[in-house]
Write an enzyme that holds these catalytic residues in place. Structure first.
Site, PDB file in Angstrom:
ATOM      1  N   SER A   1      -9.879  10.954  -0.829  1.00  0.00           N
ATOM      2  CA  SER A   1      -8.834  10.376   0.004  1.00  0.00           C
ATOM      3  C   SER A   1      -8.185  11.482   0.827  1.00  0.00           C
ATOM      4  CB  SER A   1      -7.826   9.614  -0.866  1.00  0.00           C
ATOM      5  OG  SER A   1      -7.047   8.734  -0.094  1.00  0.00           O
TER       6      SER A   1
ATOM      7  N   ASP B   1     -14.410  -0.268   1.830  1.00  0.00           N
ATOM      8  CA  ASP B   1     -13.067   0.311   1.745  1.00  0.00           C
ATOM      9  C   ASP B   1     -12.166  -0.325   2.799  1.00  0.00           C
ATOM     10  OD1 ASP B   1     -10.816   1.958   1.564  1.00  0.00           O
ATOM     11  OD2 ASP B   1     -11.995   3.769   1.234  1.00  0.00           O
TER      12      ASP B   1
ATOM     13  N   HIS C   1     -11.926   1.644  -1.905  1.00  0.00           N
ATOM     14  CA  HIS C   1     -11.407   3.015  -1.944  1.00  0.00           C
ATOM     15  C   HIS C   1     -11.565   3.603  -3.343  1.00  0.00           C
ATOM     16  CE1 HIS C   1      -9.438   6.280  -0.002  1.00  0.00           C
ATOM     17  NE2 HIS C   1      -8.369   6.261  -0.768  1.00  0.00           N
TER      18      HIS C   1
ATOM     19  N   GLU D   1       0.804  -1.221   0.000  1.00  0.00           N
ATOM     20  CA  GLU D   1       0.000   0.000   0.000  1.00  0.00           C
ATOM     21  C   GLU D   1       0.837   1.271   0.000  1.00  0.00           C
ATOM     22  OE1 GLU D   1      -2.899   2.591  -0.249  1.00  0.00           O
ATOM     23  OE2 GLU D   1      -3.293   0.453  -0.322  1.00  0.00           O
ATOM     24  N   GLU D   2       1.938   1.271   0.766  1.00  0.00           N
ATOM     25  CA  GLU D   2       2.654   2.528   0.987  1.00  0.00           C
ATOM     26  C   GLU D   2       4.113   2.522   0.532  1.00  0.00           C
ATOM     27  OE1 GLU D   2       0.760   4.737   1.644  1.00  0.00           O
ATOM     28  OE2 GLU D   2      -0.869   3.992   2.895  1.00  0.00           O
TER      29      GLU D   2
END
Length: 739
Positions: A605, A680, A712, A205-206
Site C-alpha cells: 500500500s 482492488d 487490497h 475508508e478514511e
C-alpha cells in the site's frame, strides 16, 4: 489508507518470555498460514455485558482460523461456553456487495462467521448478524432468526433503551420493535445514488466512521445521514477474477473531484417529524462524527472542512435542526486536523475532548466555554478508554513512558496533570472498559509473548486471566519457540537531528559471516507506528530462520510522535520518509554482519509506493524491491486521505507532481517485483497497470504477480502462501547466497 501487509503476516496488535521446546521445530510457510494461528487464540470484539458479569468475544475456530463464533465467559465463576455456533445457524449465503465492501473498509474482508454483535441494554440477549441476516441469541443458547431476506441487512443496532432493532436494507433505514412486529421503512427515497443510514465511501475508508445513523439515548429520535453519490466520478474498474472479468462502474471520489453530497436529518423511529440539520451554507464538507448528549436534548455534530484544516463542533437542536458552533479546532499553516474518537459528552453538559493544539494529542475538559488541560507533555494520548463520571476519573491509553510502549493511564478531572500508569512496563497495551468504567479488559503483548487478555479493576489490578496464552507446551508456537530470536531496538538520527527508532532481528551471528537484510517498511502518515514492543507475529521469525536480518524503521511523517514529527509530509509525500528509510539502509551498511550488497526492501500500500520512490531515489543502494498494491499516481487515490496531506490537485498541482511515482521510473535500475490484487477497489488496479505500462515503454525490466479476484487484501487459504513463495523466490533469484 492503512497497511495490509500486516494482515498477510497474520500479525497480532497487542506479555512472559517464550518457553523453549526441547527440540525446536523449523517454521514453514505452510505452517505460518495454517490453523490454528501460531499466535495462539486471538479473540476479537471483547465486551462486558451491561451488568458486567459476562464477557463475550468472537473466537476463531481451531480448525478454521478465519471463522469466528460467539463465546461467553462468566467472570465470577470462570465458566465458558459457545453462545452462537456460526456453522450451526449460518446459511453460508453469499454476502451482498454492499456488505463485502463494508468489510473491506473495516479490514475484515477475509473473516467468516460472526464478525460483530450488539448486547441488548437489559443484558438478556445479543443481536448477531450472520450471512446477511440477523439473529437474537439468548443466554441459554436459544437463537431466534429476526430477518430472512435476500437483500441482506447492514449496520444493525439495538436502540439504547432496547425498544427497537434497526438496520439498513436496499439503501434505506428500517426499524423494527424488538418484540417481534414486522420492520418498517423509516426512510423511503433510498435508491440509485441516494443512500440513507450508511456511511459514504471516504467516511468508511478514511474517517473511521462505519455507520450513518445514531439513536438518541431515550429511543425517541434517530439522527440519519443521507448521501447522494451523483456528483462523484465513476471509475470503470475491471474486477478480474479467476472465472472471468466483471466490469464495475464504481463511484470513487478521486483527489480533486467531487465528494458525495451529505445531509443529516433527525426523525422519530417511524420516520415522522423529520427535520434537516443545518450543516452550514457550504455543502463541500465532511460529516466527521455524530453523537447525542446523555440527556438526548442536543445532537453534537463534527463538521470538517474540505481542506481538513478546520473542525467545528456543532450543537444542534433536534427539534428544529438549528445549529450553533460550540467550538472550533484549527490546524497550523502547514498541518491538518486528525479526527479522533477520544472524546465523550458528560451528564453535566461538559465534554472530554482530545486535541493536538499543543502539538501533541492530549485530553481536555470543556465546560462553560472554558478549557482545562487534563494531560500535557511531549507524548501522545491515543484513546479514551473509559469515563467514571461519579468519581470524575478518566482512563486512556498513551505513550507517556516511551514511544515504543503503550500503557493504560488514569487522571482525575479535579487533578489535572496527575497521571497514574495502571499497566506494567515493557509491554504494549490496549484496553476497553464497561460503561461505568469499573472494570477493564486489558490486551497486552511483548516481543516474546503473543497477545494476552486479562480482566482488571479500575486500579489496574488483575482480577483474572481471560486468555493467558502463555507460550508453553500445548501452545501453537511452543514447538518453534526454541528458535525465537531476540528483537533489538535502537535509534539513529535523521538529517535534521530527529531521533528515529528502528528494530532488528538477526540470525545467530557467526564471526566473519555477513547476512542479507529483509528491510520492511510502511512509512505513510495517519497510521500507527511499526516499531513497538508488541508481538509482531511469526513471519519475521520465519524470514530470520531463512538467514535474513529483519529490519524496519519509523520515519518522520508517521503517527504517535506528535504533529511536528507527522507534519514533515505536508505537501511532501515521497520526500523525508524516503530520506529516513535510506538513512536506515546507510546505518545497516555500517554493521559488520550485514551484507551491504544484499538488502531487499518490501512494502504494501503506502509501503509499496515507498518501495518505488526509494528505488527511484537511490539506484544501486538496494539489491531488490517488492512493491505491493502501490499508489503510483496520487490523483487516482481518494479525496479525504490524499488532500489531507497533498492539498487539492486543482490548486496544489506541484505537490502531486513531486509525489508522483511515475515520473522517475526511468531511474529504476534494481530488480523490482510488482504485486497487486486485480479486484482492488481501494488502491485501484489502474495504479499498477499505469506503472507497468510506463516501465515497459521505457524498456525497464521488472517482474509482476497479479492476483485475480483479490482486493487490497491479498491473502486467504493458499493465497497467502503463494504470495510469500513468490516474494521469497524472487529474492532467492535476485540476491542469491554468496558462495
Amino acid at each position: 489508507m492503512r497497511r495490509f501487509w500486516l494482515t498477510a503476516l497474520a500479525l497480532s496488535i497487542i506479555g512472559a518470555p517464550a518457553m523453549a521446546a526441547d527440540a525446536p521445530q523449523k517454521l514453514t510457510l505452510e505452517r505460518l498460514f495454517a490453523s490454528p494461528d501460531l499466535s495462539g487464540p486471538q479473540p476479537r470484539g471483547l465486551k462486558l455485558s451491561p451488568d458486567g458479569r459476562l464477557l463475550t468475544s468472537l473466537r476463531p475456530r481451531a480448525d478454521e482460523r478465519d471463522r469466528f463464533d460467539l463465546w461467553a465467559l462468566d467472570t465470577q465463576t470462570g465458566r465458558e461456553w459457545m453462545l452462537v455456533d456460526s456453522k450451526a445457524i449460518g446459511s453460508g449465503a453469499e454476502l451482498s456487495e454492499a456488505e463485502k465492501m463494508q468489510r473491506e473498509r473495516a479490514r475484515i474482508g477475509g473473516s467468516k462467521g460472526i464478525v460483530a454483535y450488539d448486547w441488548t441494554p437489559d443484558g438478556k440477549a445479543i443481536l448477531v448478524p450472520l450471512d446477511g441476516d440477523l439473529f437474537l441469541a439468548q443466554l441459554d443458547g436459544k437463537v431466534d432468526r429476526l430477518t430472512n431476506s435476500p437483500e441482506g441487512e447492514l449496520n444493525p443496532a439495538v436502540s439504547p433503551k432496547g425498544g427497537y432493532l434497526s438496520f439498513v436494507r436496499d439503501q434505506n433505514l428500517f426499524v423494527q420493535p424488538i418484540g417481534g412486529a414486522a420492520p418498517w421503512m423509516a426512510t423511503q427515497s433510498g435508491q440509485g445514488n441516494v443512500h440513507w443510514g450508511e456511511a459514504e465511501f471516504v467516511a468508511q475508508e478514511e474517517m473511521d466512521r462505519r455507520t450513518g445513523y445514531w439513536w438518541s439515548p431515550d429511543d425517541k429520535f434517530i439522527a440519519v445521514e443521507k448521501f447522494d453519490e451523483a456528483p462523484v466520478g465513476i471509475v470503470t474498474r475491471a474486477a478480474i477474477g479467476a472465472d472471468g472479468t466483471r466490469v464495475v462502474d464504481q463511484r470513487y471520489p478521486a483527489a480533486g473531484t467531487a465528494n458525495a453530497l451529505v445531509e443529516l436529518y433527525v426523525m422519530k423511529p417511524d420516520g415522522s417529524a423529520r427535520v434537516k440539520v443545518d450543516l452550514g451554507s457550504n455543502p463541500d464538507i465532511y460529516l466527521a462524527r455524530v453523537d447525542w448528549t446523555p440527556d438526548g436534548k442536543t445532537l453534537l455534530v463534527q463538521r470538517q472542512s474540505r481542506d481538513q484544516k478546520t473542525l467545528d463542533m456543532l450543537s444542534v437542536d433536534p427539534q428544529t435542526g438549528a445549529a450553533t458552533i460550540l467550538f472550533t479546532e484549527k490546524a497550523g499553516a502547514r498541518s491538518w486536523i486528525n479526527l479522533t474518537d477520544a472524546y465523550q459528552p458528560l451528564k453535566d453538559g461538559s465534554l472530554i475532548w482530545r486535541s493536538e493544539r499543543t502539538g501533541f494529542g492530549h485530553l481536555y475538559h470543556f465546560k462553560g466555554g472554558k478549557w482545562t488541560a487534563l494531560t500535557q507533555g511531549d507524548w501522545v494520548v491515543q484513546a479514551l478508554v473509559g469515563v467514571d463520571e461519579a468519581k470524575g476519573r478518566l482512563f486512556f491509553t498513551g505513550n507517556k513512558d516511551g514511544f515504543l510502549e503503550q500503557h493504560l493511564y488514569a487522571v482525575d478531572i479535579a487533578k489535572p496533570g496527575q497521571v497514574t500508569r495502571l499497566t506494567e512496563g515493557g509491554w504494549w497495551h490496549g484496553a476497553t472498559m464497561d460503561a461505568a468504567a469499573s472494570r477493564v479488559i486489558v490486551a497486552r503483548s511483548s516481543p516474546t509473548q503473543p497477545t494476552q487478555l486479562y480482566l482488571a479493576d479500575a486500579s489496574g489490578k488483575r482480577l483474572r486471566w481471560l486468555n493467558e496464552n502463555a507460550v508453553r507446551d500445548g501452545h501453537p508456537y511452543f514447538p518453534f519457540a526454541g528458535d525465537h530470536q531476540e528483537r533489538k531496538f535502537g535509534t539513529i538520527k535523521a538529517a535534521d537531528g530527529t531521533e528515529l527508532y528502528w528494530e532488528m532481528i538477526t540470525p545467530k551471528i557467526e564471526p566473519g559471516k555477513t547476512y542479507p537484510v529483509f528491510f520492511q517498511h510502511y512509512g505513510g502518515p495517519g497510521t500507527g507506528q511499526q516499531v513497538t514492543r508488541a508481538w509482531n507475529g511469526a513471519l519475521p521469525q520465519y524470514l530470520v530462520s531463512r538467514g535474513y536480518i529483519y529490519f524496519q524503521i519509523d520515519n518522520r511523517g508517521s503517527y504517535h510522535r506528535g504533529k511536528a514529527f507527522e507534519d514533515h509530509l505536508y505537501h511532501a509525500m515521497g520526500s523525508v520518509e524516503v530520506a529516513d528509510q535510506l538513512a536506515g539502509a546507510a546505518y545497516l551498511k555500517t554493521l559488520p554482519f550485514v551484507d551491504a550488497k544484499r538488502i531487499a526492501i518490501n512494502g504494501w500500500s503506502y509501503g509499496g509506493y515507498l518501495t518505488i520512490k526509494m528505488l527511484e531515489a537511490a539506484p544501486g543502494v538496494f539489491a531488490a524491491g517488492i512493491s505491493g498494491a502501490p499508489v503510483t499516481k496520487w490523483e487516482l487515490y481518494d479525496t479525504h486521505y490524499t488532500e489531507r496531506y497533498l492539498g487539492d490537485p486543482r490548486t496544489d498541482p506541484q505537490s502531486y507532481a513531486t509525489s508522483n511515482a511515475l515520473a522517475d521510473t526511468a531511474k529504476i535500475a534494481d530488480p523490482l517485483l510488482l504485486i497487486h490484487g486485480m479486484s482492488d477497489d481501494n488502491v485501484v488496479f489502474t495504479n499498477a497497470t499505469a506503472f507497468a505500462a510506463k516501465m515497459q515503454r521505457e524498456a525497464r525490466p521488472f517482474e509482476m504477480m497479479f492476483y485475480p479476484g483479490q482486493t487490497h487484501r491479498v491473502g486467504g487459504p493458499g493465497i497467502s502462501q503463494h504470495l510469500w513463495t513468490t516474494i521469497l523466490d524472487f529474492l532467492d533469484r535476485r540476491m542469491p547466497a554468496q558462495k
